[in-house]
Design a protein around this motif. Structure first.
Motif, short mmCIF file in Angstrom:
data_model
loop_
_atom_site.label_atom_id
_atom_site.label_comp_id
_atom_site.label_asym_id
_atom_site.label_seq_id
_atom_site.Cartn_x
_atom_site.Cartn_y
_atom_site.Cartn_z
N LEU A 152 0.84 -1.21 0.00
CA LEU A 152 0.00 0.00 0.00
C LEU A 152 0.87 1.26 0.00
CD1 LEU A 152 -2.81 1.26 0.06
CD2 LEU A 152 -2.76 1.13 2.55
N ALA A 153 1.93 1.26 0.82
CA ALA A 153 2.80 2.44 0.87
C ALA A 153 3.38 2.72 -0.52
CB ALA A 153 3.92 2.23 1.89
N CYS A 154 3.77 1.67 -1.23
CA CYS A 154 4.37 1.86 -2.57
C CYS A 154 3.29 2.23 -3.59
CB CYS A 154 5.13 0.60 -2.98
SG CYS A 154 6.53 0.33 -1.88
N PHE A 155 2.12 1.63 -3.43
CA PHE A 155 0.99 1.94 -4.32
C PHE A 155 0.66 3.43 -4.21
CE2 PHE A 155 -2.82 1.20 -6.59
CZ PHE A 155 -2.87 -0.13 -6.96
N LEU A 156 0.55 3.92 -2.96
CA LEU A 156 0.18 5.33 -2.75
C LEU A 156 1.30 6.25 -3.24
CD1 LEU A 156 -1.50 5.03 0.77
CD2 LEU A 156 -2.65 5.39 -1.43
N THR A 157 2.55 5.81 -3.07
CA THR A 157 3.67 6.63 -3.53
C THR A 157 3.66 6.72 -5.05
OG1 THR A 157 4.95 5.98 -1.61
CG2 THR A 157 6.19 6.86 -3.47
N ALA A 158 3.40 5.59 -5.70
CA ALA A 158 3.34 5.60 -7.16
C ALA A 158 2.19 6.50 -7.63
CB ALA A 158 3.13 4.17 -7.67
N ARG A 159 1.07 6.46 -6.92
CA ARG A 159 -0.07 7.30 -7.29
C ARG A 159 0.30 8.79 -7.12
NH1 ARG A 159 -5.68 7.63 -3.98
NH2 ARG A 159 -4.24 8.73 -2.61
N TYR A 160 0.94 9.09 -5.99
CA TYR A 160 1.36 10.48 -5.70
C TYR A 160 2.32 10.97 -6.78
CZ TYR A 160 3.30 14.36 -3.02
OH TYR A 160 3.70 15.60 -2.61
N THR A 161 3.28 10.08 -7.17
CA THR A 161 4.27 10.45 -8.18
C THR A 161 3.58 10.68 -9.53
OG1 THR A 161 5.83 9.00 -7.02
CG2 THR A 161 6.47 9.68 -9.23
N ALA A 162 2.63 9.79 -9.86
CA ALA A 162 1.94 9.93 -11.15
C ALA A 162 1.09 11.20 -11.17
CB ALA A 162 1.05 8.70 -11.39
N LEU A 163 0.40 11.48 -10.06
CA LEU A 163 -0.45 12.69 -10.02
C LEU A 163 0.42 13.95 -10.10
CD1 LEU A 163 -3.17 11.78 -7.33
CD2 LEU A 163 -3.36 11.67 -9.81
N SER A 164 1.58 13.92 -9.43
CA SER A 164 2.48 15.10 -9.49
C SER A 164 2.94 15.32 -10.91
CB SER A 164 3.71 14.91 -8.59
OG SER A 164 3.32 14.58 -7.30
N ARG A 165 3.24 14.21 -11.61
CA ARG A 165 3.69 14.33 -13.00
C ARG A 165 2.56 14.90 -13.88
NH1 ARG A 165 6.42 9.34 -13.63
NH2 ARG A 165 4.43 8.39 -14.12
N MET A 166 1.33 14.41 -13.63
CA MET A 166 0.20 14.89 -14.43
C MET A 166 -0.04 16.39 -14.22
SD MET A 166 -2.39 11.68 -13.86
CE MET A 166 -3.81 12.17 -14.82
N LYS A 167 0.14 16.81 -12.96
CA LYS A 167 -0.13 18.24 -12.66
C LYS A 167 0.81 19.17 -13.41
CE LYS A 167 -2.07 17.53 -8.13
NZ LYS A 167 -1.74 17.31 -6.73
N ARG A 168 1.95 18.63 -13.82
CA ARG A 168 2.90 19.47 -14.57
C ARG A 168 2.53 19.56 -16.05
NH1 ARG A 168 6.61 16.78 -11.06
NH2 ARG A 168 7.22 15.31 -12.69
N MET A 169 1.49 18.80 -16.46
CA MET A 169 1.07 18.83 -17.87
C MET A 169 -0.06 19.83 -18.04
SD MET A 169 0.81 14.80 -18.62
CE MET A 169 2.15 13.68 -18.32
N SER A 170 -0.03 20.59 -19.11
CA SER A 170 -1.03 21.66 -19.28
C SER A 170 -2.45 21.09 -19.27
CB SER A 170 -0.77 22.41 -20.58
OG SER A 170 -0.71 21.47 -21.64
N GLU A 171 -2.59 19.90 -19.85
CA GLU A 171 -3.89 19.24 -19.93
C GLU A 171 -4.57 19.04 -18.55
OE1 GLU A 171 -2.81 15.53 -21.58
OE2 GLU A 171 -4.85 14.73 -21.48
N TRP A 172 -3.75 18.87 -17.52
CA TRP A 172 -4.29 18.54 -16.20
C TRP A 172 -4.07 19.67 -15.18
CZ3 TRP A 172 -7.25 14.41 -16.21
CH2 TRP A 172 -7.00 13.40 -17.14
#
Ligand code: PLP
Length: 479
Positions: A152-172
């Motif tokens: 779970l800790a790794c799952f949530l970290t991967a989700r956090y990392t993916a969401l942070s990456r998405m936030k840097r995209m103009s689309e999101w």
């Protein structure tokens, strides 16, 4: 209770535990009780006045102990190995005795530092790439409550990392986290432990269970194909959990192929090696985790093979800054003089308060030495192979999958109902305890070697009980 009483009853308790361990094999493996049995024996209301410790122990002896399943019994062959050991029990006792929580460096400098050193010790015993060691400063290990917590800790970290990456995209750019998370998709194999699915449910993200090959292994091309399909649907693949040693049959996903795909696709790869990770302390089994250098995180339950009592779940990450980014909260009451220049394990997972589990790991590794623990691993594999030979020598039975470590999956040839009936009768007898698994459509009985002092006679006894009960099944059932 004062310290004089504690000394007295504490010594008696050590004797009680040693007596239990010495005599456990004389008990039934599983208790002969029905749900609710304890309600008839223990008053529904708590006592108003203090009771004597001797009275409590009388009830332990006569009411509680008859209702436990004896996991340390030599005829307990269920789940995965969970062998206890005396140094491990003593390590737990000392941990309780300190009454200390190791959530930050200041809350327990020695507890925190021992945990850091122990995770590096075990990392070296497994021959993990140096990027997973604290010594390297970018990665490191931590102890969690369970394998599920690690995943779970790794799952949530991967989700956090993916969401942070998405936030840097103009689309999101201004999108809500929940909307973005609804686009994420994770992958695991159809044989992954149910805890991976639980983690996806908690994280509110989609997960796909992918097909395994004829060796029950998830392969790179299967993952690649699924990712392609999902990207075409507008989904964003972000996490893969590969298993090294599946619970059903101890099969091994192809970490090397999966790591290549994850690398190309910028996907977090976690390896759940809850059981089989323990075998990596023996160089001859390290081929099972080929490709580990391409993995972001992994977990192993040291209580499934290193003579430690539960729970002793270890987890390593290649980049601890990614892990702590999503979990760090900094209220004033948790800050200290070394908040920023020491490790604070409260930021490495979900719970705040955590006891010092590193003590038992330290005690066990020092008492047995690496060679002693390797010997124990190899003995488990030898005994499993011996059991496999017995199964193969009886043409009513078949072995399913490969026996690589200490687990044998077997069944009566023919329809599943025969093996179901057989297992039911075996467990009902109280002489052995095993659990089933389903591999595709095939029902199997799992046999694993548990206790520290397991030997040839345990395997011979188990096979004698199994074949005798099979003899007595009605012909239509025994096929
Ligand atoms: N992963 C695997 C491969 C397992 O075999 C198990 C339990 O046996 C788990 C995860 C879950 O472990 P835990 O009970 O520590 O959460």
């Amino acid at each position: 209770m004062n310290s004089t009483d504690f000394r007295r009853y504490g010594k008696e308790m050590i004797d009680y535990v040693a007596d239990y361990m010495e005599t456990v094999n004389g008990r039934r493996v599983t208790p002969d009780v029905e749900p609710g049995f304890l309600r008839d024996l223990i008053p529904p209301e708590p006592p108003k006045n203090p009771e004597k410790f001797t009275e409590i122990m009388d009830d332990v002896d006569t009411k509680f102990m008859p209702g436990i399943t004896n996991w340390q019994h030599r005829n307990f062959h269920a789940f995965f190995p969970t062998a206890n050991s005396y140094p491990s029990i003593l390590g737990e006792l000392l941990s309780s005795g300190t009454g200390c929580a190791a959530f930050s460096w200041a809350a327990s400098p020695a507890g925190t530092e021992l945990e850091i050193i122990m995770l590096d010790w075990v990392g070296k015993m497994l021959n993990l790439p140096t990027c997973f060691l604290h010594e390297n400063n970018t990665g490191g290990g931590v102890m969690q409550n369970s394998a599920t917590d690690c995943i779970l800790a790794c799952f949530l970290t991967a989700r956090y990392t993916a969401l942070s990456r998405m936030k840097r995209m103009s689309e999101w750019e201004n999108a809500d986290d929940a909307i973005m998370a609804s686009k994420l998709v994770a992958y695991t194999s159809e044989l992954a432990h149910s805890s991976v699915l639980k983690c996806a449910a908690i994280s509110l993200v989609k997960i796909r269970k992918l097909e395994v090959d004829e060796n029950f292994s998830l392969r790179g091309p299967t993952l690649e194909e699924a990712i392609k399909e999902d990207r075409a649907q507008g989904l964003i693949p972000f996490f893969v959990c590969a298993t090294v040693g599946t619970t059903s049959c101890c099969s091994f996903d192809n970490v090397s192929e999966i790591a290549d795909v994850c690398d190309d696709e910028e996907i977090w790869l976690h390896v759940d090696a809850a059981y089989a990770g323990n075998a990596l302390i023996c160089p001859e089994f390290r081929y099972l985790i080929r490709g580990i250098e391409g993995v972001d995180s992994l977990n192993m339950n040291a209580h499934k093979g290193m003579l430690l009592n539960f729970e002793c779940s270890l987890m390593w990450v290649r980049d601890c800054h990614k892990l702590t980014s999503g979990f760090t909260m900094n209220p004033l009451y948790l800050q200290h003089n070394h908040t920023n220049d020491a490790i604070n394990f409260m930021n490495w997972g979900i719970p705040l308060t955590r006891r010092i589990r590193a003590l038992k790991l330290w005690f066990v590794i020092r008492t047995y030495g690496v060679e002693g623990l390797q010997k124990n691993q190899r003995e488990r594999v030898r005994l499993a192979k011996m059991f496999e030979e017995s199964v193969r020598g009886d043409n009513r039975f078949e072995v399913v999958g490969q026996v690589t470590l200490g687990l044998v999956c077997f069944r009566l040839k023919g329809p599943n109902v025969a093996s179901k009936k057989l297992l039911h009768r075996i467990n009902e007898s109280g002489k052995l305890y095993m659990v089933p698994a389903i591999m595709g459509e095939i029902y199997v009985i799992r046999f694993t070697i548990i206790t520290e002092n397991a030997n040839d006679s345990d395997v011979l006894y188990a096979w004698k009980v199994i074949s005798k009960i099979a003899d007595k099944l009605p012909p239509a059932v025994s096929v």
